[in-house]
Design an enzyme around this catalytic site. Sequence first.
Site, short mmCIF file in Angstrom:
data_model
loop_
_atom_site.label_atom_id
_atom_site.label_comp_id
_atom_site.label_asym_id
_atom_site.label_seq_id
_atom_site.Cartn_x
_atom_site.Cartn_y
_atom_site.Cartn_z
N ASN A 1 0.84 -85.28 -13.55
CA ASN A 1 0.18 -85.09 -14.85
C ASN A 1 -0.66 -83.80 -14.78
OD1 ASN A 1 -1.41 -85.17 -17.12
ND2 ASN A 1 -2.13 -87.28 -16.82
N CYS B 1 -5.92 -84.01 -22.26
CA CYS B 1 -4.48 -83.73 -22.07
C CYS B 1 -3.77 -83.26 -23.34
CB CYS B 1 -3.77 -84.97 -21.54
SG CYS B 1 -4.42 -85.55 -19.98
N HIS C 1 4.05 -85.76 -23.32
CA HIS C 1 3.05 -85.64 -22.26
C HIS C 1 3.55 -86.43 -21.06
CE1 HIS C 1 -0.61 -85.29 -20.12
NE2 HIS C 1 -0.96 -86.55 -20.26
#
Length: 369
Positions: free
Chosen positions: A279, A111, A249
């Site tokens: 996400n 990520c 994030h």
Amino acid sequence: MTYAAITGWGKCMPPAVLDNAGLASFMDTTDEWITTRTGIKERRVSHVPMTLLSHVASMRALACAGMDPKDIDLVVLGTCSADEQVPNTASAIQLLIGASKAAAMDINTACTSFLYGLSTATAMIRTGVVRNALVVGVEGITPYMDWSNRNVAVLFGDGAAAVVVQASDKAEGVIAEKLGCYADARGILRVRGMGTIYGNAGVQLGDTTWDFDGQEIFKRAVHGMSRASQAALERAGITTDQIDLVVPHQANLRIIESVAKHCGISMDRVYVTVHKYGNMSSATVPVALVEALEEGRVKPGSILLTPAFGGGLTWCSHVIRWGDRVTPLGTTDIDLPPCMQTAVEIVQDIIKRKSSSSAVLQKIALPCG
Ligand code: UT7
């Protein structure tokens, strides 16, 4: 002194929307559980490969910067879901956008891949290796999701965004960052089935199961993002009250709120997209950045903080000083081909294509963690 200013930005969101009710139509879950535990209401499902999402996002970023692709010296593509391993996906972007003079590399830190890519491009610009770079964050989690595992399947979505980074003599762009990795915990977030070790054991391409210790990931994420933010702020010589906007994030609203609390920053200075996109791994921060710009949340001279974490467990935080321009220089008509299926239909097709290697997957000996 040379800096690396962000002069162009663009995103590409696949149009098919998978909301919590859509998920609950084929999985034992509820809108209430997903919303209260994560803040997620819906996510996007891509009908095209990641190369196409990246291409559209890149062309929009280039138009925004008013830049001829031939002037790009470096394409960095951050992803853990590259369309191919060899050749890399960045080379496809180089070809599609016509950046014939550019070097091209993929970066995978899960990520955090876009932000590690931004650090790489910034460092190469600041040291004079290149002058103009394109950094892409793209993720297509849908094809390798384990759709039988409700612990993870409700959390992720697909998307892409890109930025143009250019040499500048003004103190703009990334002015400080801290990168790190809790490798001792690398086994708590693992996608079994992606990589040669699985292919050599006879697992069919596309078969995946996830090792996922949600609560431990949550704790490590808050710790890593907060620690990185404090270190980056110290390096930049600024305090939290000087941060105009946090663009974190977006894995879980509760993680974002905890990091903001640890950093002493109120939520009105935090930009959130997790409710509408879930996400998107490496695409979350650049997509959120583009939308914050579109909504006027980034002002000339704004100071941004971008804490993130991902599999590995990698973590980082960047302090970014924005330049004078917060509007695009140009636009482009380029877009994705139309999507003829609903999100649920796309997912159902993927589920049908997958066979089950899960028993084999769990038995494979892994070399580390
Ligand atoms: O970029 C890295 C990505 N990773 C992450 O973002 C993970 C970070 N962790 C988290 O976001 C949270 O830990 C989760 C959202 C994954 C889980 O939230 P939680 O508050 O830690 O939930 P929990 O683990 O305490 O909940 C577990 C319960 C179980 O039921 P029992 O055994 O307590 O009866 C699960 O079976 O919730 C159940 N459950 C679900 N129920 C309905 C798990 N997933 C679901 C679901 N729908 N989708």
